[in-house]
Design an enzyme around this catalytic site. Structure first.
Site, short mmCIF file in Angstrom:
data_model
loop_
_atom_site.label_atom_id
_atom_site.label_comp_id
_atom_site.label_asym_id
_atom_site.label_seq_id
_atom_site.Cartn_x
_atom_site.Cartn_y
_atom_site.Cartn_z
N LEU A 1 -53.26 6.11 58.49
CA LEU A 1 -53.56 4.86 59.21
C LEU A 1 -54.47 3.94 58.40
O LEU A 1 -55.46 4.39 57.81
CB LEU A 1 -54.26 5.22 60.54
CG LEU A 1 -54.65 4.05 61.44
CD1 LEU A 1 -53.42 3.46 62.13
CD2 LEU A 1 -55.66 4.49 62.50
N HIS B 1 -72.40 -3.21 73.35
CA HIS B 1 -71.89 -3.10 71.98
C HIS B 1 -71.85 -1.65 71.53
O HIS B 1 -70.93 -1.22 70.85
CB HIS B 1 -72.75 -3.93 71.01
CG HIS B 1 -72.69 -5.40 71.27
ND1 HIS B 1 -71.52 -6.07 71.50
CD2 HIS B 1 -73.66 -6.35 71.36
CE1 HIS B 1 -71.76 -7.35 71.70
NE2 HIS B 1 -73.06 -7.55 71.63
N ASP C 1 -63.21 -7.67 73.30
CA ASP C 1 -64.09 -8.61 73.99
C ASP C 1 -64.61 -8.04 75.31
O ASP C 1 -63.94 -7.23 75.95
CB ASP C 1 -63.32 -9.92 74.23
CG ASP C 1 -64.25 -11.07 74.58
OD1 ASP C 1 -65.46 -10.98 74.24
OD2 ASP C 1 -63.79 -12.04 75.19
N GLY C 2 -65.80 -8.50 75.70
CA GLY C 2 -66.34 -8.16 77.02
C GLY C 2 -67.49 -7.16 77.01
O GLY C 2 -67.93 -6.71 78.07
N ARG D 1 -75.09 -16.56 68.00
CA ARG D 1 -75.75 -15.73 69.02
C ARG D 1 -77.22 -15.49 68.65
O ARG D 1 -77.60 -15.67 67.50
CB ARG D 1 -75.01 -14.40 69.14
CG ARG D 1 -73.60 -14.60 69.64
CD ARG D 1 -72.92 -13.30 69.94
NE ARG D 1 -71.58 -13.55 70.44
CZ ARG D 1 -70.88 -12.70 71.14
NH1 ARG D 1 -71.38 -11.51 71.43
NH2 ARG D 1 -69.67 -13.01 71.57
N GLU E 1 -46.51 -10.19 69.67
CA GLU E 1 -46.46 -10.09 71.12
C GLU E 1 -47.91 -10.01 71.60
O GLU E 1 -48.74 -9.34 70.96
CB GLU E 1 -45.70 -8.83 71.55
CG GLU E 1 -44.24 -8.83 71.12
CD GLU E 1 -43.44 -9.97 71.75
OE1 GLU E 1 -43.68 -10.31 72.92
OE2 GLU E 1 -42.57 -10.53 71.06
C1 IPE Z 1 -64.05 -13.03 69.91
O1 IPE Z 1 -64.85 -12.88 71.01
C2 IPE Z 1 -64.71 -12.42 68.71
C3 IPE Z 1 -64.80 -10.97 68.69
C4 IPE Z 1 -64.28 -10.15 69.56
C5 IPE Z 1 -65.49 -10.44 67.55
P1 IPE Z 1 -65.88 -14.01 71.46
O2 IPE Z 1 -66.59 -13.49 72.66
O3 IPE Z 1 -66.74 -14.40 70.31
O4 IPE Z 1 -64.93 -15.23 71.80
P2 IPE Z 1 -65.09 -16.41 72.85
O5 IPE Z 1 -66.44 -17.03 72.60
O6 IPE Z 1 -65.01 -15.80 74.21
O7 IPE Z 1 -63.93 -17.31 72.59
C1 IPE Z 2 -67.25 -8.68 72.06
O1 IPE Z 2 -67.99 -8.69 73.22
C2 IPE Z 2 -68.04 -8.24 70.86
C3 IPE Z 2 -68.40 -9.31 69.93
C4 IPE Z 2 -68.00 -10.54 69.97
C5 IPE Z 2 -69.29 -8.95 68.83
P1 IPE Z 2 -68.91 -9.92 73.60
O2 IPE Z 2 -70.25 -9.70 73.01
O3 IPE Z 2 -68.25 -11.20 73.27
O4 IPE Z 2 -69.01 -9.75 75.19
P2 IPE Z 2 -68.85 -10.89 76.27
O5 IPE Z 2 -67.56 -11.57 75.99
O6 IPE Z 2 -70.02 -11.80 76.10
O7 IPE Z 2 -68.84 -10.18 77.56
MG MG Z 3 -66.95 -12.42 74.24
#
Ligand code: IPE
Ligand code: IPE
Ligand code: MG
Length: 241
Positions: A125, A31, A14-15, A65, A201
């Site tokens: 793996l 991405h 995430d992020g 999205r 964990e």
């Molecule tokens: C979780 O991240 C899904 C993936 C990493 C693919 P999101 O960004 O979609 O989750 P929320 O919206 O912060 O809960």
């Molecule tokens: C995770 O990063 C990747 C996917 C969910 C596809 P995000 O796209 O959710 O990035 P943030 O959380 O908006 O920063």
């Molecule tokens: Mg996210």
């Protein structure tokens, strides 16, 4: 305290969007960078002796999205699959996807099938990608599948246990994750492996996924080794008075 490294590590990557925004870039740049990290972590995990890695790449909720972002994600996924098939084969890795295949573009589905079948006999793996994955959907799908069999055979319902039920999940042939790592500072599960994470964990990083490194993975594994996993029991060295 345990000395063993986790056998199965799951990642909520995430992020990416915030990483890009902080640099004045389009979310898609995050991405792109995220995919690079994913490849590095696959290599690193294999070298560290981890047996299975699962990456949450696209959730059932991520369809909400903008189309432009979804299209870019599918393009990166397509490129990833093109490049990784050979890499996985070269490194004796097995590739698996969990999630509902149907809503994904046809050309992606075909490449997934190709990658899965070409690597199915590899013994190194196991790399699992959770794509169009939602844990609630997975459980509902499992119930539906179970029910079609149970309607024909009463005994199945009587004999149903959690262990048997788990064989109807997408992860039927995989052990539960021992460690879950989520980046970006969010401390939530976001509909990921709700069933399978029961006794995992958890490790939350404040970093965004595009900044996640092998050293961070090593740090999470070091920390995992200090955890006392009791699974509802008590420590072996504790006396009952
Ligand atoms: C979780 O991240 C899904 C993936 C990493 C693919 P999101 O960004 O979609 O989750 P929320 O919206 O912060 O809960
Ligand atoms: C995770 O990063 C990747 C996917 C969910 C596809 P995000 O796209 O959710 O990035 P943030 O959380 O908006 O920063
Ligand atoms: Mg996210």
């Amino acid at each position: 305290m345990q000395d063993k490294i986790p056998k199965h590590i799951a990642f909520i990557m995430d992020g990416n969007g915030r990483w890009a925004k902080e640099r004045g870039l389009a979310r898609t740049a995050g991405h792109r960078r995220g995919v690079q990290r994913l490849k590095e972590i696959v290599r690193g995990a294999s070298e560290l002796g981890v047996e299975i890695v699962t990456f949450f790449a696209f959730s059932t909720e991520n369809w909400d999205r903008p189309k432009k972002e979804i299209d870019a994600l599918m393009r990166y996924l397509d490129k990833f699959l093109d490049g990784q098939i050979k890499e996985l084969e070269r490194n004796n890795m097995r590739f698996r996807v969990i999630g509902q295949g149907n809503p994904l573009p046809k050309f992606i589905q075909q490449k997934i099938q190709k990658a899965e079948s070409r690597t199915k006999d590899n013994t190194g793996l196991i790399v699992v990608l959770a794509l169009n994955y939602g844990s609630r959907q997975e459980i509902v799908d499992a119930v539906k599948r179970f029910t079609t069999y149970a309607l024909k055979d009463d005994a199945l319902l009587k004999q149903l246990t959690p262990e048997i039920f788990s064989r109807y999940l997408y992860t039927a042939d995989l052990p539960d994750p021992d460690l879950l790592i989520r980046t970006s500072g969010e401390m939530r599960i976001s509909n990921f492996m709700l069933w399978q994470l029961s006794y995992a964990e958890l490790y939350f990083f404040n970093k965004y996924w595009p900044d996640f490194t092998i050293n961070d993975l090593k740090e999470a594994i070091r920390d995992f080794k200090t955890r006392e996993r009791r699974f509802g029991g008590i420590d072996a060295d504790q006396e009952v008075n």
